[in-house]
Design a protein around this motif. Sequence first.
Motif, PDB file in Angstrom:
ATOM      1  N   ALA A 294      31.970  36.257   7.078  1.00 49.97           N
ATOM      2  CA  ALA A 294      30.854  36.419   7.501  1.00 49.97           C
ATOM      3  C   ALA A 294      29.933  35.270   7.654  1.00 49.97           C
ATOM      4  O   ALA A 294      30.401  33.956   7.295  1.00 49.97           O
ATOM      5  N   GLY A 295      28.852  35.501   8.372  1.00 56.15           N
ATOM      6  CA  GLY A 295      28.005  34.422   8.860  1.00 56.15           C
ATOM      7  C   GLY A 295      28.066  33.785  10.211  1.00 56.15           C
ATOM      8  O   GLY A 295      29.152  33.547  10.765  1.00 56.15           O
ATOM      9  N   GLY A 296      26.700  34.194  10.863  1.00 56.15           N
ATOM     10  CA  GLY A 296      26.883  33.621  12.424  1.00 56.15           C
ATOM     11  C   GLY A 296      27.315  34.669  13.263  1.00 56.15           C
ATOM     12  O   GLY A 296      26.957  34.557  14.555  1.00 56.15           O
ATOM     13  N   TYR A 297      27.848  35.814  13.074  1.00 55.51           N
ATOM     14  CA  TYR A 297      28.008  36.824  13.951  1.00 55.51           C
ATOM     15  C   TYR A 297      26.861  37.589  14.436  1.00 55.51           C
ATOM     16  O   TYR A 297      26.819  38.162  15.401  1.00 55.51           O
ATOM     17  N   SER A 298      25.586  37.482  13.650  1.00 56.79           N
ATOM     18  CA  SER A 298      24.533  38.140  14.156  1.00 56.79           C
ATOM     19  C   SER A 298      23.776  37.394  15.305  1.00 56.79           C
ATOM     20  O   SER A 298      23.416  37.890  16.149  1.00 56.79           O
ATOM     21  N   THR A 299      23.960  36.001  14.983  1.00 60.52           N
ATOM     22  CA  THR A 299      23.226  35.265  16.314  1.00 60.52           C
ATOM     23  C   THR A 299      24.185  35.006  17.341  1.00 60.52           C
ATOM     24  O   THR A 299      23.827  34.724  18.447  1.00 60.52           O
ATOM     25  N   ASN A 300      25.689  35.225  17.151  1.00 63.99           N
ATOM     26  CA  ASN A 300      26.637  35.105  18.274  1.00 63.99           C
ATOM     27  C   ASN A 300      27.452  36.327  18.109  1.00 63.99           C
ATOM     28  O   ASN A 300      28.711  36.320  17.841  1.00 63.99           O
ATOM     29  N   PRO A 301      27.100  37.489  18.716  1.00 70.89           N
ATOM     30  CA  PRO A 301      27.751  38.544  18.433  1.00 70.89           C
ATOM     31  C   PRO A 301      29.242  38.600  19.243  1.00 70.89           C
ATOM     32  O   PRO A 301      30.174  39.289  18.906  1.00 70.89           O
ATOM     33  N   GLU A 302      29.267  37.902  20.124  1.00 73.30           N
ATOM     34  CA  GLU A 302      30.486  37.785  20.924  1.00 73.30           C
ATOM     35  C   GLU A 302      31.711  37.295  20.208  1.00 73.30           C
ATOM     36  O   GLU A 302      32.668  37.372  20.370  1.00 73.30           O
ATOM     37  N   LEU A 303      31.315  36.606  18.904  1.00 74.24           N
ATOM     38  CA  LEU A 303      32.147  36.034  18.159  1.00 74.24           C
ATOM     39  C   LEU A 303      33.035  37.149  17.288  1.00 74.24           C
ATOM     40  O   LEU A 303      33.937  36.910  16.932  1.00 74.24           O
ATOM     41  N   ILE A 304      32.252  38.545  17.207  1.00 74.92           N
ATOM     42  CA  ILE A 304      32.803  39.281  16.450  1.00 74.92           C
ATOM     43  C   ILE A 304      34.142  39.787  16.970  1.00 74.92           C
ATOM     44  O   ILE A 304      35.094  39.874  15.950  1.00 74.92           O
ATOM     45  N   SER A 305      34.337  40.301  18.200  1.00 70.81           N
ATOM     46  CA  SER A 305      35.778  40.640  18.658  1.00 70.81           C
ATOM     47  C   SER A 305      36.867  39.556  18.728  1.00 70.81           C
ATOM     48  O   SER A 305      37.804  39.622  18.569  1.00 70.81           O
TER      49      SER A 305
END
Length: 364
Positions: A294-305
């Motif tokens: 967790a952490g940082g995916y809200s500001t960089n959603p491209e990291l999620i996938s």
Amino acid sequence: MVALFEPIQIGANRLQHRVVLAPLTRLRADENHVIPPDLAIEYYSQRATPGGLLISEGILISEDAGGFPGTPAIYTEEQISAWSKVTQAVHAKGGTIFAQIWHSGRAGTALYTKNHTPPVAPSPIPARGLNVFLNNQPFETPRELSIDEIQDVIQEFVTAAKNAIKAGFDGVELHGANGFLLDQFINSQSNKRTDEYGGSIKNRTRLIFEVADALIDAIGVERTAYRFSPWGGNADVKDDTPYQTWSYILEHLNPKLAYVHFVEPRDDYVRATPDFENSLDPFRKIWKGPFISAGGYSTNPELISSVAEEKPRNLIAVGRAFIANPDLVERLKHQWPLNKYNRDTFYTPGAKGYTDYAFYEPKD
Ligand SMILES: Cc1cc2nc3c(=O)[nH]c(=O)nc-3n(C[C@H](O)[C@H](O)[C@H](O)COP(=O)(O)O)c2cc1C
């Protein structure tokens, strides 16, 4: 997107995708620490999906666990009953929900302990800085827990875990992160004890294992999980040897637990300057089971996938973007745009900023 929507087993639950609701304190509970049943049912069920994992906001384990106004708890029948309505609603949508159980330790305040006794901690060292949940007052000087009292805290975690299962939660995530009581024991800066709970890594992590073992006995290994944040950041905790300390924890927890959940160093929610140098990869390598980051995916959603794609057995917990997008899972699946979150309503009472974020309406 392929890995993000691949099934994965968490304890006894077969998940259908790897997008997880991060634990998010929303301060909507009443003065008896009871979650507002109707609103909370709507909030959690809006975010529930078939085969999706939700982690509840931090839930206080006892009257002495501190916390702040508006934080929910799970030690009275009324609290358990309110949570059971939430878990039923999530299950009705095919979702899975774990309860995050929590003792705030020195990050709490005498204003919210039973009999207004000072908050407790491994050592009588106040956190430096200001407590944002208490009108930016300085943190209070805590009282050091005695060995007997540490045993009482373990029992409080056990009771809270049993209550969570009674309320219908599928499992329990121990809050071992973000500068709260269990994390205060782990970190060398907040734990200066000279008994068997302080000093060496083995001693500072003793409580972590004792709580895990007690929960495994009480509710089962498939229902027990842990959250950790090796890089401190919140409530003034810091460790001299983060890689060694949390590697030791994982080596000794392996292969137990439904999952472990780690907060990324790049999380700008608890850090003014996200740290991109450090990495969770050494911990991923040690852990043999499901690993949530967790952490940082809200500001960089491209990291999620991309993280789900690159890291085996990795689930992605999303905080602020899941607050603002009740249909986040669908939006990610279809690559629809995301609503922006409004920080001003994270912690305010009522429906505004809680249940009124818009669902995406595709245009034909
Ligand atoms: C409003 C808010 C409340 C939070 N409450 C909790 C909590 O109760 N327990 C916890 O472990 N982390 C809590 N966090 C941290 C989140 O779980 C998550 O790690 C953080 O928001 C970073 O993820 P993001 O970048 O996707 O928002 C909270 C964060 C926010 C924004």
